[in-house]
Write a protein that holds these residues in place. Sequence first.
Motif, mmCIF file in Angstrom:
data_model
loop_
_atom_site.group_PDB
_atom_site.id
_atom_site.type_symbol
_atom_site.label_atom_id
_atom_site.label_comp_id
_atom_site.label_asym_id
_atom_site.label_seq_id
_atom_site.Cartn_x
_atom_site.Cartn_y
_atom_site.Cartn_z
ATOM 1 N N VAL A 125 0.873 -1.189 0.000
ATOM 2 C CA VAL A 125 0.000 0.000 0.000
ATOM 3 C C VAL A 125 0.902 1.228 0.000
ATOM 4 N N PRO A 126 0.723 2.137 -0.973
ATOM 5 C CA PRO A 126 1.577 3.336 -0.983
ATOM 6 C C PRO A 126 1.189 4.306 0.132
ATOM 7 N N ILE A 127 2.142 4.628 0.984
ATOM 8 C CA ILE A 127 1.907 5.646 2.015
ATOM 9 C C ILE A 127 3.010 6.704 1.884
ATOM 10 N N ILE A 128 2.841 7.811 2.564
ATOM 11 C CA ILE A 128 3.806 8.905 2.441
ATOM 12 C C ILE A 128 5.216 8.463 2.869
ATOM 13 N N HIS A 129 6.221 9.044 2.193
ATOM 14 C CA HIS A 129 7.614 8.797 2.554
ATOM 15 C C HIS A 129 7.867 9.342 3.962
ATOM 16 N N LEU A 152 -6.875 14.347 0.746
ATOM 17 C CA LEU A 152 -7.359 13.639 -0.442
ATOM 18 C C LEU A 152 -6.514 12.371 -0.561
ATOM 19 N N GLY A 153 -7.125 11.210 -0.353
ATOM 20 C CA GLY A 153 -6.394 9.936 -0.445
ATOM 21 C C GLY A 153 -6.070 9.379 0.928
ATOM 22 N N THR A 154 -6.999 8.545 1.461
ATOM 23 C CA THR A 154 -6.830 7.985 2.810
ATOM 24 C C THR A 154 -5.935 6.756 2.815
ATOM 25 N N GLY A 207 -5.208 4.867 6.117
ATOM 26 C CA GLY A 207 -5.363 5.813 7.233
ATOM 27 C C GLY A 207 -4.047 6.218 7.892
ATOM 28 N N TYR A 208 -2.922 5.805 7.298
ATOM 29 C CA TYR A 208 -1.622 6.087 7.926
ATOM 30 C C TYR A 208 -1.395 7.596 8.093
ATOM 31 N N SER A 209 -1.487 8.354 6.988
ATOM 32 C CA SER A 209 -1.152 9.782 7.104
ATOM 33 C C SER A 209 -2.205 10.548 7.898
ATOM 34 N N SER A 210 -3.464 10.113 7.840
ATOM 35 C CA SER A 210 -4.457 10.846 8.645
ATOM 36 C C SER A 210 -4.214 10.595 10.136
ATOM 37 N N ILE A 259 -10.645 11.693 2.237
ATOM 38 C CA ILE A 259 -11.479 11.155 1.144
ATOM 39 C C ILE A 259 -10.810 9.941 0.505
ATOM 40 N N GLU A 260 -11.598 8.885 0.279
ATOM 41 C CA GLU A 260 -11.066 7.672 -0.359
ATOM 42 C C GLU A 260 -12.188 7.038 -1.187
ATOM 43 N N ARG A 261 -11.815 6.460 -2.336
ATOM 44 C CA ARG A 261 -12.846 5.838 -3.178
ATOM 45 C C ARG A 261 -12.711 4.326 -3.287
ATOM 46 N N ASN A 262 -11.531 3.798 -2.938
ATOM 47 C CA ASN A 262 -11.295 2.363 -3.109
ATOM 48 C C ASN A 262 -11.930 1.587 -1.951
ATOM 49 N N GLU A 280 -16.418 8.665 1.881
ATOM 50 C CA GLU A 280 -16.314 7.720 0.763
ATOM 51 C C GLU A 280 -16.678 8.399 -0.549
ATOM 52 N N GLY A 281 -15.860 8.181 -1.569
ATOM 53 C CA GLY A 281 -16.208 8.693 -2.894
ATOM 54 C C GLY A 281 -14.996 9.192 -3.645
ATOM 55 N N ASP A 282 -15.250 9.594 -4.883
ATOM 56 C CA ASP A 282 -14.185 10.162 -5.714
ATOM 57 C C ASP A 282 -13.974 11.625 -5.304
ATOM 58 N N CYS A 283 -12.725 11.999 -5.160
ATOM 59 C CA CYS A 283 -12.414 13.370 -4.706
ATOM 60 C C CYS A 283 -13.167 14.414 -5.531
ATOM 61 N N MET A 284 -13.202 14.212 -6.838
ATOM 62 C CA MET A 284 -13.805 15.214 -7.716
ATOM 63 C C MET A 284 -15.259 15.473 -7.336
ATOM 64 N N ILE A 313 -2.989 16.954 -0.404
ATOM 65 C CA ILE A 313 -3.433 16.249 -1.623
ATOM 66 C C ILE A 313 -2.513 15.056 -1.871
ATOM 67 N N ASP A 314 -3.100 13.859 -1.792
ATOM 68 C CA ASP A 314 -2.301 12.637 -1.986
ATOM 69 C C ASP A 314 -3.153 11.566 -2.668
ATOM 70 N N ALA A 315 -3.925 11.995 -3.669
ATOM 71 C CA ALA A 315 -4.779 11.050 -4.414
ATOM 72 C C ALA A 315 -4.889 11.516 -5.851
ATOM 73 N N GLY A 316 -4.916 10.560 -6.764
ATOM 74 C CA GLY A 316 -5.187 10.903 -8.162
ATOM 75 C C GLY A 316 -4.167 11.851 -8.745
ATOM 76 N N LYS A 317 -2.931 11.367 -8.870
ATOM 77 C CA LYS A 317 -1.831 12.237 -9.345
ATOM 78 C C LYS A 317 -2.160 12.970 -10.648
HETATM 79 C C1 LIG Z 1 -0.931 7.327 -2.130
HETATM 80 S S1 LIG Z 1 -2.408 6.673 -1.519
HETATM 81 C C2 LIG Z 1 -2.731 7.653 -0.101
HETATM 82 C C3 LIG Z 1 -1.787 7.370 1.009
HETATM 83 C C4 LIG Z 1 -2.144 8.050 2.315
HETATM 84 N N1 LIG Z 1 -2.292 9.479 2.159
HETATM 85 C C5 LIG Z 1 -1.056 7.775 3.341
HETATM 86 O O1 LIG Z 1 0.046 8.306 3.180
HETATM 87 O O2 LIG Z 1 -1.314 7.024 4.279
HETATM 88 C C6 LIG Z 1 -3.600 7.309 -2.642
HETATM 89 C C7 LIG Z 1 -5.024 6.851 -2.330
HETATM 90 O O3 LIG Z 1 -5.900 7.691 -3.066
HETATM 91 C C8 LIG Z 1 -6.968 6.924 -3.560
HETATM 92 N N2 LIG Z 1 -7.484 7.640 -4.732
HETATM 93 C C9 LIG Z 1 -6.880 7.804 -5.946
HETATM 94 N N3 LIG Z 1 -7.613 8.594 -6.732
HETATM 95 C C10 LIG Z 1 -8.700 8.958 -5.996
HETATM 96 C C11 LIG Z 1 -9.822 9.777 -6.269
HETATM 97 N N4 LIG Z 1 -9.963 10.402 -7.446
HETATM 98 N N5 LIG Z 1 -10.738 9.940 -5.292
HETATM 99 C C12 LIG Z 1 -10.592 9.316 -4.086
HETATM 100 N N6 LIG Z 1 -9.558 8.522 -3.772
HETATM 101 C C13 LIG Z 1 -8.619 8.348 -4.725
HETATM 102 C C14 LIG Z 1 -6.361 5.560 -3.862
HETATM 103 O O4 LIG Z 1 -7.358 4.564 -3.815
HETATM 104 C C15 LIG Z 1 -5.312 5.425 -2.770
HETATM 105 O O5 LIG Z 1 -5.800 4.693 -1.672
#
Ligand SMILES: C[S@@+](CC[C@H](N)C(=O)[O-])C[C@H]1O[C@@H](n2cnc3c(N)ncnc32)[C@H](O)[C@@H]1O
Length: 215
Positions: free
Chosen positions: A36-40, A62-64, A67-70, A86-89, A113-117, A132-136
């Motif tokens: 699972v990708p989490i912050i460096h 944006l991107g849970t 739950g590590y970074s939160s 916010i998380e959609r997966n 729950e849902g897509d950030c947009m 912001i850490d979701a949907g690069k």
């Molecule tokens: C890099 S991880 C987040 C890591 C987290 N911030 C941490 O460091 O613990 C990115 C997360 O964003 C979610 N994600 C990607 N695009 C998204 C979107 N458009 N809306 C909601 N969640 C999204 C992915 O499912 C993934 O779980």
Amino acid sequence: MSGITYDYMEKYIQSLIEDNIGVLKELEMYASENSVPIIHREVAKFLELMIHIKKPSRILELGTAIGYSSILMSLASNNKAKIDTIERNLDMLKTARDNIKNYGFMNSIDIIEGDCMEVLKDLDNEYDLIFIDAGKGHYNHFLPECLRLLKQDGIIIADNALFRGMVASDKLVARRKITIVKRMREYLRLVSDNKKFITSVIPMGDGIAVTTRRN
Ligand SMILES: C[S@@+](CC[C@H](N)C(=O)[O-])C[C@H]1O[C@@H](n2cnc3c(N)ncnc32)[C@H](O)[C@@H]1O
């Protein structure tokens, strides 16, 4: 290593950061075992620092993921900050919900729950810090909503801003990542060119961009 800075530099900076303990150690191990990708670690330390300086009362993430970074941000604020994340997966959502409940962060962290947009459009709180850490490939699309939700003196921290170095050099761009890279460059242009903002791009982790409004 991330391809953002020299390996020896990254190793040295990481060696200055103490190992995680408790919940963060357990979540870090889970993330590593389950890819699972989490912050460096450097970015985690930077977030901690910013939270100590800024003392945010409301944080939006944006991107849970799990739950590590939160949880890290909640701990950094002595659980005083109210965090919306916010998380959609669906798999991530289940794990994050379990973690937040089992580790006792129900009072400080709300998972949306849902897509950030879509979710961003429906929010109407004001946040001191937005991470912001979701949907690069969509930071440029998220930006107007993030700015609408950002307090006048709030801060936006965008992770993965240099995306394995590809954002800084065409030579590094993998073909299937071209769209993400173009959009990330667009995000960085938007926050750098607009005279209303101050942005600093920092080559740590996968690159972060820190933005605030000018006074
Ligand atoms: C890099 S991880 C987040 C890591 C987290 N911030 C941490 O460091 O613990 C990115 C997360 O964003 C979610 N994600 C990607 N695009 C998204 C979107 N458009 N809306 C909601 N969640 C999204 C992915 O499912 C993934 O779980």
